[in-house]
Design an enzyme around this catalytic site. Structure first.
Site, short mmCIF file in Angstrom:
data_model
loop_
_atom_site.label_atom_id
_atom_site.label_comp_id
_atom_site.label_asym_id
_atom_site.label_seq_id
_atom_site.Cartn_x
_atom_site.Cartn_y
_atom_site.Cartn_z
N HIS A 8 0.83 -1.20 0.00
CA HIS A 8 0.00 0.00 0.00
C HIS A 8 0.87 1.26 0.00
O HIS A 8 0.36 2.36 -0.04
CB HIS A 8 -0.93 0.04 1.22
CG HIS A 8 -1.97 -1.04 1.21
ND1 HIS A 8 -3.02 -1.05 0.33
CD2 HIS A 8 -2.11 -2.15 1.95
CE1 HIS A 8 -3.77 -2.12 0.54
NE2 HIS A 8 -3.23 -2.80 1.52
N ASP A 67 9.98 -7.51 1.02
CA ASP A 67 10.22 -7.05 2.38
C ASP A 67 11.63 -6.52 2.36
O ASP A 67 12.55 -7.19 1.88
CB ASP A 67 10.05 -8.17 3.41
CG ASP A 67 9.96 -7.59 4.82
OD1 ASP A 67 9.10 -6.73 5.05
OD2 ASP A 67 10.76 -8.00 5.68
N PHE A 146 12.43 7.56 -0.14
CA PHE A 146 11.57 7.48 1.04
C PHE A 146 12.32 6.70 2.11
O PHE A 146 13.40 6.17 1.87
CB PHE A 146 10.22 6.83 0.71
CG PHE A 146 10.32 5.45 0.14
CD1 PHE A 146 10.20 4.33 0.95
CD2 PHE A 146 10.54 5.26 -1.21
CE1 PHE A 146 10.28 3.06 0.43
CE2 PHE A 146 10.63 3.98 -1.74
CZ PHE A 146 10.49 2.87 -0.93
N LYS A 169 18.83 5.34 -8.87
CA LYS A 169 18.56 4.56 -7.67
C LYS A 169 18.03 3.18 -8.03
O LYS A 169 18.46 2.17 -7.49
CB LYS A 169 17.57 5.29 -6.75
CG LYS A 169 17.26 4.50 -5.50
CD LYS A 169 16.16 5.14 -4.68
CE LYS A 169 15.74 4.21 -3.57
NZ LYS A 169 14.48 4.57 -2.95
#
EC number: 3.6.1.66
Length: 190
Positions: A8, A67, A146, A169
């Site tokens: 999300h 993850d 982020f 990146k």
């Protein structure tokens, strides 16, 4: 082939969609009403698989989940699998806590780790891992990316993830490396 991305996090979805799109995989975000599975695995790989299985079960689509987190050597690998849950609050609160916990540490070596689990249409699970080595700065640099990106210095680039253009990146990041491994693993299976 269409896959659902088990996340999300809008910034993560955009980053993964850009990389996966270049691999010829059509991606759709996880519906907002999808349940958040308990990330109670002991490794990045276990947590990625938990999320992929949940997303595939909810949508009926093949799923890709990652993850990822920051592993700091001086903190015994923390925050590690708890990177997103290192403390209450947003990115800034987590970054501030990490900097406080590292105040007296000279060893600033760290790495971003990403494990990706992919549930194929036949139910087979593929799992890959990518890492990117770096150093933890003592203050934030850059407004891009982020999470811990403004603190993660990449010596080869001479700047942080937060200062890199997204395309650069994506090329060198832990997630980009894991996705390229996934592409290799998917060849001939789709």
């Amino acid at each position: 082939m269409k896959f659902v991305l088990a996340s999300h996090n809008k910034k993560k979805i955009a980053e993964m969609a850009a990389i996966l799109g270049a691999l010829g995989v059509e991606v759709v975000p996880l519906p907002e009403d999808a349940p958040e599975p308990a990330e109670d695995g002991a490794t990045f790989e276990e947590n990625a698989r938990i999320k992929a299985v949940s997303a595939a079960g909810f949508t009926g689509l093949p799923a890709i989940a990652d993850d990822s987190g920051l592993c700091v050597d001086a903190l015994g690998g923390a925050p590690g699998i708890y990177s997103a849950r290192y403390c209450e609050g947003a990115d800034r609160a987590r970054n501030d806590l990490l900097l406080r916990n590292m105040e007296d540490q000279d060893d600033r070596s760290c790495r971003f780790v990403c494990a990706i689990a992919c549930i194929l249409p036949d139910g087979e699970t593929l799992t890959v891992r990518g890492e990117c080595e770096g150093e933890l700065l003592r203050e934030s640099h850059g407004a891009g990316g982020f999470g811990y990106d403004p603190l993660f210095y990449v010596p080869a680039c001479g700047c942080t993830f937060g200062e890199l253009p997204p395309e650069t990146k994506n090329e060198i990041s832990h997630r980009g490396r894991a996705l390229r491994k996934l592409k290799e693993a998917l060849q001939g299976r789709l």
